[in-house]
Motif scaffolding. Structure first.
Motif, PDB file in Angstrom:
ATOM      1  N   MET A  10      27.504 -48.368 -28.238  1.00  0.00           N
ATOM      2  CA  MET A  10      26.978 -48.004 -29.551  1.00  0.00           C
ATOM      3  C   MET A  10      25.456 -48.251 -29.644  1.00  0.00           C
ATOM      4  O   MET A  10      24.941 -49.212 -29.115  1.00  0.00           O
ATOM      5  CB  MET A  10      27.720 -48.820 -30.617  1.00  0.00           C
ATOM      6  N   LEU A  11      24.794 -47.322 -30.303  1.00  0.00           N
ATOM      7  CA  LEU A  11      23.335 -47.418 -30.448  1.00  0.00           C
ATOM      8  C   LEU A  11      22.958 -48.324 -31.615  1.00  0.00           C
ATOM      9  O   LEU A  11      23.496 -48.176 -32.707  1.00  0.00           O
ATOM     10  CB  LEU A  11      22.767 -46.030 -30.757  1.00  0.00           C
ATOM     11  N   SER A  12      22.019 -49.200 -31.390  1.00  0.00           N
ATOM     12  CA  SER A  12      21.557 -50.040 -32.506  1.00  0.00           C
ATOM     13  C   SER A  12      20.446 -49.306 -33.259  1.00  0.00           C
ATOM     14  O   SER A  12      19.830 -48.377 -32.734  1.00  0.00           O
ATOM     15  CB  SER A  12      21.036 -51.371 -31.975  1.00  0.00           C
ATOM     16  N   LEU A  71      21.901 -50.728 -16.598  1.00  0.00           N
ATOM     17  CA  LEU A  71      20.872 -50.011 -17.353  1.00  0.00           C
ATOM     18  C   LEU A  71      21.450 -48.803 -18.100  1.00  0.00           C
ATOM     19  O   LEU A  71      20.742 -48.105 -18.807  1.00  0.00           O
ATOM     20  CB  LEU A  71      19.754 -49.551 -16.410  1.00  0.00           C
ATOM     21  N   VAL A  72      22.748 -48.554 -17.884  1.00  0.00           N
ATOM     22  CA  VAL A  72      23.376 -47.371 -18.484  1.00  0.00           C
ATOM     23  C   VAL A  72      24.170 -47.768 -19.727  1.00  0.00           C
ATOM     24  O   VAL A  72      24.918 -48.740 -19.711  1.00  0.00           O
ATOM     25  CB  VAL A  72      24.313 -46.676 -17.471  1.00  0.00           C
ATOM     26  N   GLN A  73      23.975 -47.017 -20.779  1.00  0.00           N
ATOM     27  CA  GLN A  73      24.707 -47.299 -22.015  1.00  0.00           C
ATOM     28  C   GLN A  73      25.420 -46.031 -22.470  1.00  0.00           C
ATOM     29  O   GLN A  73      24.790 -44.986 -22.652  1.00  0.00           O
ATOM     30  CB  GLN A  73      23.691 -47.756 -23.081  1.00  0.00           C
ATOM     31  N   ASP A  74      26.740 -46.123 -22.636  1.00  0.00           N
ATOM     32  CA  ASP A  74      27.507 -44.952 -23.089  1.00  0.00           C
ATOM     33  C   ASP A  74      27.275 -44.717 -24.575  1.00  0.00           C
ATOM     34  O   ASP A  74      27.278 -45.658 -25.363  1.00  0.00           O
ATOM     35  CB  ASP A  74      29.002 -45.174 -22.833  1.00  0.00           C
ATOM     36  N   ILE A  75      27.064 -43.467 -24.906  1.00  0.00           N
ATOM     37  CA  ILE A  75      26.912 -43.126 -26.325  1.00  0.00           C
ATOM     38  C   ILE A  75      27.783 -41.904 -26.638  1.00  0.00           C
ATOM     39  O   ILE A  75      28.282 -41.243 -25.724  1.00  0.00           O
ATOM     40  CB  ILE A  75      25.442 -42.820 -26.707  1.00  0.00           C
ATOM     41  N   THR A  76      27.940 -41.626 -27.919  1.00  0.00           N
ATOM     42  CA  THR A  76      28.729 -40.456 -28.339  1.00  0.00           C
ATOM     43  C   THR A  76      27.795 -39.266 -28.547  1.00  0.00           C
ATOM     44  O   THR A  76      26.570 -39.422 -28.635  1.00  0.00           O
ATOM     45  CB  THR A  76      29.451 -40.740 -29.665  1.00  0.00           C
ATOM     46  N   GLU A  77      28.393 -38.079 -28.656  1.00  0.00           N
ATOM     47  CA  GLU A  77      27.616 -36.860 -28.938  1.00  0.00           C
ATOM     48  C   GLU A  77      26.835 -37.013 -30.248  1.00  0.00           C
ATOM     49  O   GLU A  77      25.688 -36.571 -30.359  1.00  0.00           O
ATOM     50  CB  GLU A  77      28.563 -35.648 -29.068  1.00  0.00           C
ATOM     51  N   VAL A  78      27.475 -37.627 -31.224  1.00  0.00           N
ATOM     52  CA  VAL A  78      26.839 -37.816 -32.533  1.00  0.00           C
ATOM     53  C   VAL A  78      25.607 -38.711 -32.388  1.00  0.00           C
ATOM     54  O   VAL A  78      24.554 -38.455 -32.974  1.00  0.00           O
ATOM     55  CB  VAL A  78      27.845 -38.419 -33.545  1.00  0.00           C
ATOM     56  N   GLU A  79      25.746 -39.743 -31.558  1.00  0.00           N
ATOM     57  CA  GLU A  79      24.603 -40.642 -31.340  1.00  0.00           C
ATOM     58  C   GLU A  79      23.473 -39.933 -30.588  1.00  0.00           C
ATOM     59  O   GLU A  79      22.294 -40.113 -30.885  1.00  0.00           O
ATOM     60  CB  GLU A  79      25.057 -41.895 -30.570  1.00  0.00           C
ATOM     61  N   LEU A 119      19.325 -45.875 -19.831  1.00  0.00           N
ATOM     62  CA  LEU A 119      19.861 -44.515 -19.773  1.00  0.00           C
ATOM     63  C   LEU A 119      21.006 -44.420 -20.768  1.00  0.00           C
ATOM     64  O   LEU A 119      21.975 -45.176 -20.670  1.00  0.00           O
ATOM     65  CB  LEU A 119      20.343 -44.230 -18.346  1.00  0.00           C
ATOM     66  N   PHE A 120      20.883 -43.537 -21.737  1.00  0.00           N
ATOM     67  CA  PHE A 120      21.933 -43.315 -22.734  1.00  0.00           C
ATOM     68  C   PHE A 120      22.660 -42.034 -22.362  1.00  0.00           C
ATOM     69  O   PHE A 120      22.018 -40.994 -22.242  1.00  0.00           O
ATOM     70  CB  PHE A 120      21.314 -43.166 -24.124  1.00  0.00           C
ATOM     71  N   THR A 121      23.968 -42.102 -22.205  1.00  0.00           N
ATOM     72  CA  THR A 121      24.677 -40.894 -21.761  1.00  0.00           C
ATOM     73  C   THR A 121      26.055 -40.743 -22.400  1.00  0.00           C
ATOM     74  O   THR A 121      26.711 -41.738 -22.726  1.00  0.00           O
ATOM     75  CB  THR A 121      24.787 -40.863 -20.219  1.00  0.00           C
ATOM     76  N   THR A 122      26.451 -39.485 -22.564  1.00  0.00           N
ATOM     77  CA  THR A 122      27.781 -39.210 -23.128  1.00  0.00           C
ATOM     78  C   THR A 122      28.796 -38.995 -22.018  1.00  0.00           C
ATOM     79  O   THR A 122      29.975 -38.807 -22.278  1.00  0.00           O
ATOM     80  CB  THR A 122      27.743 -37.941 -24.015  1.00  0.00           C
ATOM     81  N   ALA A 123      28.351 -38.998 -20.749  1.00  0.00           N
ATOM     82  CA  ALA A 123      29.268 -38.773 -19.618  1.00  0.00           C
ATOM     83  C   ALA A 123      28.824 -39.595 -18.410  1.00  0.00           C
ATOM     84  O   ALA A 123      27.628 -39.803 -18.202  1.00  0.00           O
ATOM     85  CB  ALA A 123      29.272 -37.294 -19.256  1.00  0.00           C
ATOM     86  N   SER A 124      29.767 -40.036 -17.613  1.00  0.00           N
ATOM     87  CA  SER A 124      29.434 -40.878 -16.451  1.00  0.00           C
ATOM     88  C   SER A 124      29.081 -40.014 -15.255  1.00  0.00           C
ATOM     89  O   SER A 124      29.859 -39.852 -14.328  1.00  0.00           O
ATOM     90  CB  SER A 124      30.622 -41.771 -16.082  1.00  0.00           C
ATOM     91  N   VAL A 125      27.899 -39.428 -15.294  1.00  0.00           N
ATOM     92  CA  VAL A 125      27.530 -38.504 -14.228  1.00  0.00           C
ATOM     93  C   VAL A 125      26.328 -38.990 -13.416  1.00  0.00           C
ATOM     94  O   VAL A 125      25.804 -38.265 -12.593  1.00  0.00           O
ATOM     95  CB  VAL A 125      27.208 -37.098 -14.794  1.00  0.00           C
TER      96      VAL A 125
END
Lengths: 244, 244
Positions: B1-3, B59-67, B46-52
């Motif tokens: 989640m993005l702060s 350093l990688v943070q999963d986020i949603t499309e909305v974020e 790195l903010f990403t919606t997919a693990s690619v």
């Protein structure tokens, strides 16, 4: 004073659908409008905040800065906006050097390519029906008046290439290098889509595949910008014609 | 989640002032980010919606499309946004062919010129301090990864041109025609501002004025797009080096 209907009309010309229905398009700024006024394009109405134009006065309507802001498509509008009639499409001639575009999508790229054609005396620019409309506001602005001197024709690109008697060249990632291959004075140079290059159906109609050699040591650059590639290839064709 | 602070930080990097204060900039899209990951640039987050991505997972943070939509600067965001550290500025070398820009303002033009340098193996791009920032979001997107392979330096252009031992070329509306004049393998090619060309103070430091001949019969075209002019001139310099 601007009427609501005038504002609505001008706004609608931001869309291709309405430009084609009404056969009208807009040009903004003193310099650009003057280029169209001195060309064969027919003025419909000129809206201006200052009396700086020499044209038939019954087609000129004075407006305020506030009104100009209501109708402009630019961040920083400049003095005037004009509505011109689109000319009838004229088929390309069957001689000389021509550029053909296969699905160019970026208005800035198309505008830059039109300027390039004007600079190098390419009279016909042939566009696939999938190419962005040359009367798109951003294209018109990017051409800096060159649109008045280059004949842009939209047609089925495959049919055109099939029937033209001119040799067809296409720019690819590999092919004959432009610097050393024999380039004639007449021909059609096809440039491909920004992301996908030249489509398969068009590639099949290309007589000679040409390429711009890469000089970087990394050799990982995917491609040049399409307008830049066009500039380099066209320059090389024209240079040969002086050399002869 | 993005702060909230992360969103604020990313938004602030849209402005040059904050990029320079924080020494950070953003890159968007899988392809572009991968180019920076495999270069010497240092990833911050790195903010990403997919693990690619293959990179250090802390350093990688999963986020949603909305974020992603909240932090993107693009109309159509593509999977990820990364924050990288700006490298320290490295002075241009004193050999080879270089491009120098005098107050280029359009991000698209700068991005295209960086791609062009990469294609033609120009390792140093020298920019006047009045040139648009190469870490501007639009520039980074337009370079298609080429920014990782070209050394872009911002400095006082007049001082640089005064002290360089390389011959200084400048593109003008009149001068020696590029097709017939002698072009060396090493030198600095100066390209000028979109509207005003090369400034007087820079012009005084140009050793040889060069020009691209116009082929149009009308001869009223004001100029080529600056990136196109650069493409044509650079192509001609490189062509000569093969010819020798």
């Amino acid at each position: 004073m601007l009427s609501k209907n005038q504002i609505k009309l001008i706004k609608s010309l931001g869309q291709k659908k309405y430009r084609q229905q009404l056969n009208l398009f807009t040009v903004e700024g003193v310099k650009g409008i003057n280029e169209f006024l001195k060309s064969n394009y027919k003025l419909q109405t000129l809206f201006t905040t200052a009396s700086v134009f020499e044209t038939e006065s019954h087609l000129v309507q004075d407006i305020t800065e506030v009104e100009l802001k209501k109708i402009t498509a630019l961040k920083n509008p400049n003095t005037a906006l004009a509505i011109f009639e689109m000319p009838q499409q004229r088929l390309p001639s069957n001689k000389g050097l021509k550029i053909a575009l296969d699905a160019i999508r970026d208005p800035g790229n198309l505008g830059t390519i039109i300027r390039l054609c004007d600079w190098y005396g390419v009279q016909d620019l042939i566009c696939s029906t999938t190419t962005v409309d040359c009367y798109n506001t951003k294209v018109v602005q990017a051409t800096m008046g060159s649109l008045t001197r280059v004949n842009v024709t939209y047609l089925n690109l495959e049919s055109y290439l099939e029937t033209t008697k001119l040799p067809v060249f296409g720019t690819f990632m590999s092919g004959e290098t432009i610097y050393t291959s024999n380039l004639p004075e007449e021909g059609v140079i096809v440039l491909g889509n920004e992301a996908n290059g030249i489509s398969k159906s068009v590639e099949d109609l290309v007589l000679r595949k040409i390429t711009i050699p890469q000089f970087g040591t990394s050799a990982t650059t995917e491609s040049l910008n399409v307008a830049n590639a066009g500039a380099i290839v066209l320059s090389e064709f024209r240079r040969r014609s002086i050399e002869k």
